[in-house]
Design a protein around this motif. Structure first.
Motif, PDB file in Angstrom:
ATOM      1  N   LEU A  60      32.003  35.088  70.913  1.00  0.00           N
ATOM      2  CA  LEU A  60      30.571  34.866  70.572  1.00  0.00           C
ATOM      3  C   LEU A  60      29.858  36.042  70.605  1.00  0.00           C
ATOM      4  CD1 LEU A  60      30.058  31.837  73.445  1.00  0.00           C
ATOM      5  CD2 LEU A  60      30.263  31.655  70.739  1.00  0.00           C
ATOM      6  N   ARG A  61      28.487  35.729  69.772  1.00  0.00           N
ATOM      7  CA  ARG A  61      27.457  37.071  69.768  1.00  0.00           C
ATOM      8  C   ARG A  61      27.297  37.782  71.076  1.00  0.00           C
ATOM      9  NH1 ARG A  61      21.940  36.966  69.619  1.00  0.00           N
ATOM     10  NH2 ARG A  61      21.793  34.672  69.618  1.00  0.00           N
ATOM     11  N   GLU A  62      27.209  39.063  70.864  1.00  0.00           N
ATOM     12  CA  GLU A  62      26.755  40.117  72.055  1.00  0.00           C
ATOM     13  C   GLU A  62      25.276  39.987  72.050  1.00  0.00           C
ATOM     14  OE1 GLU A  62      28.134  43.882  71.233  1.00  0.00           O
ATOM     15  OE2 GLU A  62      26.837  44.711  72.944  1.00  0.00           O
ATOM     16  N   ASP A  63      24.779  39.751  73.341  1.00  0.00           N
ATOM     17  CA  ASP A  63      23.291  39.649  73.721  1.00  0.00           C
ATOM     18  C   ASP A  63      22.593  40.951  73.292  1.00  0.00           C
ATOM     19  OD1 ASP A  63      21.554  39.127  76.600  1.00  0.00           O
ATOM     20  OD2 ASP A  63      21.068  38.570  74.530  1.00  0.00           O
ATOM     21  N   ARG A  64      22.545  41.467  71.928  1.00  0.00           N
ATOM     22  CA  ARG A  64      21.949  42.602  71.798  1.00  0.00           C
ATOM     23  C   ARG A  64      20.740  42.369  70.715  1.00  0.00           C
ATOM     24  NH1 ARG A  64      24.429  47.593  69.357  1.00  0.00           N
ATOM     25  NH2 ARG A  64      26.413  46.443  69.571  1.00  0.00           N
TER      26      ARG A  64
END
Lengths: 94, 478, 478
Positions: A60-64
């Motif tokens: 899943l997408r990194e929280d950046r």
């Protein structure tokens, strides 16, 4: 005959689509045809397996954060704005 | 008509490298062709001649500096108008988005720009990709370049017509249940629907999210391979996108073809199909047999329910995907309202065309109350079953050979019988439901000069094999 | 006629904003208080062609909440679209989870002050996106899309609560857990914690459920309790008068303390759920769960037990300390400086709290200082009056209490001889008080004590004084 004018009008209300005079009658016939073709779905049973393909947590997408759109762009696309807000006629509370 | 309009991408690439002509000259040739043919063909909703020439200039500058970007650098192309290009109109051929300008690029558009390809403009389509003739466009009329009294097919009719009329070297469309393949067949060009997820859907206006694929329209099989190769690759902006395990499509085009196991479909029978289409199918089978293929007849999975499952899923998903067009945040807003309720109803009621309304209402009903379990959920189950059974079928056979469409391009304003419509769906929706690739291969013309075609469907990620086989058919036809 | 006894049956739906850097389906920042419409992108605006991409951290925080609340974490879960039209919802659907949420079947234990324990079931916890913010201004509604797409978890309790006090206890406990695990800021005033109440009544002893109403937009725990009390009475009154409770959505009016009808719940609330086909279903493996379990900090219940066993403090104090993780941290840091942790608790609760006005807990006095103060008090170096004065001073300015005691001569006078002289001196001065005490008015003791403290400038050890006083007063020969 599954669809009546009343049912079409109710559907149109759910879908937020206004109908021209006489349009509901025509749609009755058209949706009846579509419904009749879909009825054959009742004939076969099939089991459910909604997880044939899945994604892992690590994929899943990194929280950046990334830069958002400029506010002018957002407001420019809107049909009506006031100050820095988009506007619509007063909404009834949901 | 300039000879430059008859070359393949590879030929253009060699010529540009050899400085035989420049990208600007090439683009100008295409712009001239558009100027000449557009009044009849009507493939474009938006034309950006200035932008195209600017991009061509940049391409030439790069090439001069030894920094050409690859096969597609300097090649003119067009996009179906449901694919977003930054600062360009994105209309989906609908009144609701007639003046909407996208603030961002679709990933496929961006990748083409980054490859140096030259965008000419946006192609006409059925409104919100609903239709199979482009007659449902609210913003323009597109005619079949081979016979202007006939439709170009749909919903990617403008894209197919543009390539066929040599108004662009290649185009991208979208295929949900045949919307790239069928117009390709009607216009005599190649139309490839890849494996679901192989081309990013980010920036492609959704019709039915679980079925939509970006498709490629070209004059030759090799051109198709070249474009596909440029575009594949997982996209972080599309959670359903996947990496392609064998992305060397151009290399696959050169590989020798081993003996193929080919299946034809029993339920797509001679009675349901036009005689000339049937003949083309038999000829194609003959060519494959001569090349060593073994051809057997099969039945497609769950034939009675497949079409119903498709139409319910497509309508239900479309009704959801089109709910956002409500006149609040962007797009057209009706001027006729005194309340929020009226704003919604009149914007959508007057903004959507009849076909779109029909499908939204039906799709809405399929999700309401008891219908949801009886129709929508059932359709999902059946779809999963089809996916599994098609996978099994395509493990036994390399290709399924069928017509792309049971008829050639039909006359504008005509309506087909239910059986014909059903057969048409039968040809194309299985690849969509199963998420596998399929390509429409042009196969000559009938006696009226209208294009014929056959369709090859393969297992997931077998685009290389499909295009290689298509090339075989192409070469056999001469 | 015997009057029927009724009981309320209450379930709570709590929405908490997750502490992530970015929104749940796009990379827009989530910071609070930005200029309107300045934190938006194609995805959270629902622009044509945009696609959601799930934020890993949001899933992790939801799972951690589930672990902290004893839930069964679902190895496979999925997102669905909840469809409705409203100006704060750009896509006209909210991406949520319907049939396959991340967490199920958990519980939270309420500890009563009488030592009782009640388990409140937690039916499910799932992730979803927030809608934008609306400002109703005259004939218009203004829309700010910044909050569109902010990550939320929805925690749905079982209908196990029976009154407003329990509901508030549940909410406080929930908030403590979410705070201590870093899952949410839980600020009801800022909207990062929201609570909807579902409430019905039934005859006591009955096992079935009455018709329930939903109360929305309650802005504080105190109002939750008030709303529940009002609604319970309203429903009981209705039934007792032979009426029926209607399934309605109501809101709480803070001014009148009443619940008011918002709208009648009809079948128009059919959300037409469908699978979110733009996202892949999520699979969690053992490794993920193990890692997330390890990331969980000490939970409030565990910390409470440990504080009691490690520091020997009382139950009530421990429970109060863990209600705010910052407060518990503060206590433990201070406790390192003293052998008298229970005294420290008293100092914090009885004396420090009135200076701590903001939420969450924030002390103007450094933890080491109050720890040293507790030590000075516990070792009887200072008396409690001096301790209170020192604390008041520490609130305004930081200094070393030990040094102040030394330099300013604030140490308690504990020398019995000295104190005896003081006591005798005061007794000489207050013959009437002595008389009153001897004739049974114990209150006179207070007066004498007071004079002794005044004479000693507050430095006399009150316990020693009191002992001496009583000894002297009871001597026959005085």
């Amino acid at each position: 005959m599954v669809y009546s004018v009343k049912r079409i009008e109710a559907l149109a209300a759910v879908a937020r689509i206004s109908l021209r005079p006489g349009e509901a009658e025509r749609l009755c016939r058209e949706l009846d045809t579509m419904y009749a073709r879909a009825e054959v779905l009742q004939d076969t049973a099939a089991g459910e397996n909604p997880f044939l393909e899945t994604v892992l947590l690590s994929e899943l997408r990194e929280d950046r954060a990334q830069p958002p759109l400029p506010r002018e762009t957002v407001l420019r696309m809107a049909p009506a704005t006031r100050d820095r807000y988009l506007t619509v006629p007063r909404a009834v509370e949901e | 008509m300039s000879d430059l309009l008859n070359r393949t991408i590879l030929a253009h690439h060699s010529a540009l490298e050899a400085r035989e002509y420049s990208a600007v000259e090439l683009t100008q040739v295409y712009l001239d062709q558009i100027a000449m043919r557009e009044s009849e063909v009507g493939a474009f909703l938006t034309l950006d001649a200035e932008g195209a020439l600017r991009a061509a200039e940049e391409s030439d500058r790069r090439r001069l500096a030894g920094k050409a970007r690859g096969m597609l650098d300097g090649i003119p192309f067009s996009l179906k108008d449901n694919i977003a290009v930054k600062d360009m109109r994105l209309t989906c051929a609908s009144r609701l988005l007639r003046d909407y300008v996208s603030p961002y690029d679709a990933t496929v558009a961006l990748r083409l720009k980054q490859a140096g390809a030259v965008l000419l403009g946006k192609n006409n389509m059925d409104e919100f990709a609903m239709g199979s003739s482009t007659e449902y466009s609210a913003l323009g009329v597109t005619r079949n370049p081979w016979d202007p009294s006939c439709v170009p097919g749909g919903s990617s009719g403008g894209s197919a017509a543009a390539v066929a009329a040599k108004e662009s070297v290649f185009s991208l469309g979208s295929d949900t249940g045949g919307s790239v393949r069928q117009p390709a067949a009607f216009c005599g060009v190649y139309g490839l629907k890849p494996t679901y997820g192989v081309l990013s859907r980010y920036g492609v206006v959704a019709m039915a999210s679980s079925l939509d694929c970006v498709g490629v329209l070209t004059e030759t099989a090799q051109d198709c391979a070249a474009v596909l190769e440029c575009l594949v690759g997982k996209d972080l902006c599309d959670a359903t996108s996947v990496e392609h395990p064998q992305p060397d499509f151009l290399k696959a085009m050169r590989a020798p073809l081993r003996a193929l196991r080919v299946a034809t479909v029993s339920s797509i029978s001679e009675e349901l199909v036009d005689a000339d289409v049937w003949q083309a199918l038999q000829s194609a089978a003959e060519i494959l047999r001569d090349a060593g293929a073994v051809i057997e007849t099969v039945e497609l999975p769950v034939p009675k329910q497949a079409l119903a499952a498709y139409s319910v899923l497509a309508a239900a998903e479309a009704s959801s995907n089109l709910a956002r067009y409500d006149g609040v945040h962007y797009g057209m807003r009706s001027e006729d309202y005194t309340s929020l309720a009226e704003l919604y109803a009149n914007t959508r009621g007057k903004g959507f065309g009849d076909e779109v309304k029909r499908r939204i209402l039906f799709g809405t009903d399929m999700l309401l109350g008891e219908n949801r379990a009886r129709f929508y959920v059932r359709a999902q189950h059946i779809r999963e079953r089809i996916r599994c059974e098609m996978k099994e079928l395509l493990s036994k056979y390399d290709l399924i050979l069928t017509p792309t469409s049971p008829t050639v391009a039909f006359a504008r304003g005509s309506s087909a019988s239910q059986e014909r419509l059903a057969c048409a769906d039968m040809c194309t929706v299985y690849a969509s439901l199963a998420g596998v690739p399929a390509v429409s291969v042009p196969f000559g013309k009938n006696e009226n000069g209208l294009p014929l075609a056959v369709q090859l469907t393969g297992r997931a990620f077998s685009e290389g094999l499909l295009l290689r086989t298509a090339k075989l058919l192409e070469e056999a036809l001469g | 006629m015997k009057e029927t006894q009724y009981e309320a049956v209450i379930g709570l739906e709590v929405h908490a904003e997750l502490k992530t850097e970015t929104k749940i389906f796009c990379a827009c920042p989530t910071g609070f208080g930005a200029e309107p419409n300045s934190q938006c992108c194609p995805v959270c605006l629902g622009l044509p062609g945009a696609l959601p991409v799930l934020n890993r951290r949001a899933v992790e925080l939801c799972v951690m909440a589930g672990l902290a609340l004893n839930c069964e974490i679902q190895r496979n879960s999925r997102n669905d679209r909840k469809q409705y039209f409203y100006p704060d919802l750009p896509k006209a659907y909210q991406i949520s989870q319907d049939g396959y949420p991340l967490c199920r079947n958990g519980y939270l234990t309420l500890d009563g002050e009488d030592g009782s324990h009640k388990r409140i079931g937690i039916a499910r916890i799932h992730i979803e996106e927030d809608a934008g913010k609306l400002i109703h201004a005259g004939k218009e509604t203004l829309i700010d899309c910044n909050r569109c797409g902010v990550p939320l978890i929805e925690i749905v309790s079982a209908p196990d609560l029976r009154n407003g006090a329990e509901a508030v206890a549940y909410l406080k406990s929930l908030r403590t857990i979410l705070l201590s695990c870093g899952i949410s800021d839980c600020r009801m005033q800022e909207g990062s914690l929201r609570c909807d109440v579902n409430i019905s009544v039934r005859e006591a002893g009955n096992r079935g459920f009455g018709v329930r109403t939903e109360i929305k937009n309650i802005n504080s725990f105190a109002f939750v309790e008030k709303a529940i009390r009002y609604e319970t009475e309203r429903q009981i009154a209705l039934l007792q008068n032979g009426g029926e409770v209607c399934s309605e959505t109501r809101r709480f009016d803070e001014v009148t303390g009443e619940t008011v009808l918002m709208r009648v719940k009809e079948s128009a609330d059919d959300y037409r759920y469908l699978t979110e086909a733009d996202l892949m279903p999520i699979h969690l493996n053992e490794e993920d769960l193990r890692r997330l379990c390890e990331m969980l900090p000490e939970l409030p219940a565990e910390r409470q037990m440990r504080l009691i066993s490690q520091y020997g403090i009382e139950d009530a104090g421990a429970r109060m300390l863990v209600s705010d993780p910052g407060l518990a941290d503060y206590f433990e840091a201070a406790a390192a400086k003293t052998n008298y942790p229970q005294l420290l608790v008293h100092l914090i609760v009885n004396d420090l709290f009135r200076f701590c006005t903001s939420e969450p807990f924030c002390s103007p006095v450094a933890s080491e200082r109050i720890g040293v103060l507790a030590e000075l008090l516990g070792s009887r170096t200072v008396n409690s009056a001096t301790a209170k004065k020192l604390l008041s001073r520490l609130v305004k300015q930081d200094f070393s209490p030990a040094e102040a005691v030394e330099c300013e001569g604030l140490a308690q006078i504990r020398d019995e001889q000295k104190l005896l002289e003081m006591v005798e001196f005061v007794l000489d001065e207050m013959p009437q008080a002595v008389e009153d005490y001897r004739s049974g008015k114990r209150a006179a003791l207070r007066a004498i004590q007071g004079r002794i403290m005044a004479t000693s400038k507050g430095l006399a050890d009150p316990e020693i004084c009191e002992a001496l006083l009583i000894k002297l007063l009871n001597r026959e020969d005085f």
